[in-house]
Design a protein around this motif. Sequence first.
Motif, short mmCIF file in Angstrom:
data_model
loop_
_atom_site.label_atom_id
_atom_site.label_comp_id
_atom_site.label_asym_id
_atom_site.label_seq_id
_atom_site.Cartn_x
_atom_site.Cartn_y
_atom_site.Cartn_z
N ALA A 115 0.84 -1.21 0.00
CA ALA A 115 0.00 0.00 0.00
C ALA A 115 0.87 1.25 0.00
N HIS A 116 1.96 1.25 0.80
CA HIS A 116 2.88 2.39 0.76
C HIS A 116 3.40 2.58 -0.67
N ILE A 117 3.79 1.47 -1.30
CA ILE A 117 4.39 1.52 -2.64
C ILE A 117 3.39 2.02 -3.69
N LEU A 118 2.11 1.66 -3.53
CA LEU A 118 1.11 2.02 -4.54
C LEU A 118 0.44 3.37 -4.25
N SER A 119 0.83 4.00 -3.13
CA SER A 119 0.24 5.30 -2.78
C SER A 119 0.48 6.33 -3.88
N HIS A 120 1.51 6.12 -4.70
CA HIS A 120 1.85 7.07 -5.77
C HIS A 120 0.79 7.17 -6.86
N PHE A 121 -0.17 6.21 -6.88
CA PHE A 121 -1.19 6.24 -7.93
C PHE A 121 -2.41 7.08 -7.56
N ILE A 122 -2.41 7.63 -6.36
CA ILE A 122 -3.49 8.55 -5.97
C ILE A 122 -3.41 9.76 -6.90
N GLU A 123 -4.56 10.12 -7.47
CA GLU A 123 -4.59 11.28 -8.37
C GLU A 123 -4.76 12.54 -7.55
N GLU A 124 -3.75 13.37 -7.57
CA GLU A 124 -3.81 14.60 -6.78
C GLU A 124 -2.84 15.62 -7.39
N GLU A 125 -3.21 16.88 -7.28
CA GLU A 125 -2.35 17.92 -7.81
C GLU A 125 -0.97 17.83 -7.16
N GLY A 126 0.07 17.95 -7.97
CA GLY A 126 1.42 17.89 -7.42
C GLY A 126 1.99 16.48 -7.37
N MET A 127 1.16 15.48 -7.67
CA MET A 127 1.66 14.10 -7.68
C MET A 127 1.54 13.52 -9.09
N VAL A 128 2.65 12.92 -9.56
CA VAL A 128 2.65 12.28 -10.89
C VAL A 128 2.93 10.80 -10.67
N ALA A 129 2.03 9.95 -11.13
CA ALA A 129 2.22 8.50 -10.92
C ALA A 129 3.40 8.00 -11.73
N PRO A 130 4.23 7.12 -11.17
CA PRO A 130 5.34 6.56 -11.94
C PRO A 130 4.81 5.56 -12.96
N SER A 131 5.61 5.29 -14.01
CA SER A 131 5.23 4.25 -14.97
C SER A 131 5.88 2.94 -14.55
#
Length: 339
Positions: A115-131
């Motif tokens: 869950a920590h690792i996948l937190s990056h997929f939350i869509e929010e201003e200032g956050m860009v999901a990794p590929s």
Amino acid sequence: MKKALILGIESSCDDTAAAIISGRKILSNITNTQLIHASHGGVVPELAGRAHMENMVRIVDMALDKAQIQLNDLDAIAFTVGPGLQVSLVVGTSFAKGLALALHKPMIAVHHMKAHILSHFIEEEGMVAPSFPYLCLTVSGGHTQLVVVHSALEMEIIGKTIDDAAGEAFDKTAKMLGFSYPGGPLIDAHSKNGNPHAFLFSKPKIKGLDFSFSGLKTSVLYTLQAATKENPDFIAQNRNDLCASIQESISSILMDKLKKAQQATGIKHIAVSGGVSVNSGLRKKLFAWQEAQPDISVHLAHPKYCTDNGAMVAITGSLYFDEGSFADQSVAADARLQW
Ligand code: KG4
Ligand code: ZN
């Protein structure tokens, strides 16, 4: 297509947390951090379990209210099943199972570190999901890992700590300086006014991609013991410099291995997750690396999604929902849940 509405419940340690997600967007994210542990120098499992029981219903209700939805609107219930403290995990897991049974909704069992690792997929201003694939340095109070993330469901650990976790190194050295638990954020705050090169602590000589923090811990202890013998006020007089130097040591150890892993794998997308990823010294080094090496992209989550929270469980639930990865009523909390 209607976006799935998912409740995420986190109770693996000392935070009772719940969040509602719609697709990849967080509608609410409520956390109750248990303050009872501060004076005990660490989390007391029995107290944590009891506090989760007292708070769980209220926190979930608050998450539903804030998102302006009813229990019946939910498409699934995601919860942290492990690893963590057994008495804490049991509360969230039992609550989620009961809710799923009563509502006739599917359940999604979530691994806390994933869950920590996948937190990056939350869509929010200032956050860009990794590929995919991305390399994730996961740094929390209980874990320190280098993970190659091939997909939401497929992850491979390529390095880990052989003794303490990075957060533990912060908390244990903070305790030596007289700070209450958790000391990581306090070391960070005091570092802002300190010289990171005032004290030099020993660096581990571990080959490969594994980490070690026990040598640093001993080195700090010996430095403090020797200096306070000469001057009993040494810690009080040098607190900011000590904090800055400890932070410098821990973040350098992490950066060395992260860079090594990047070179070894050739992966260009880098993410850092977990409570320690909030640390300003570590973030500064990550930004400097990104600037010096523009062919890599460094992804950091908003601080509210780095320390334990319900949103990271909800986003994992959302990604698993799309993959059809569900649990059944036989699922049980597992303090030592494997990868
Ligand atoms: O991910 P997390 O909230 O919980 C676990 O899964 O363990 O991480 C908690 C850890 C604690 O050790 C805490 O001291 C550390 O993260 N931490 C920090 C900072 N904020 C939280 N360490 C250093 N600097 C910070 N700003
Ligand atoms: Zn955590």
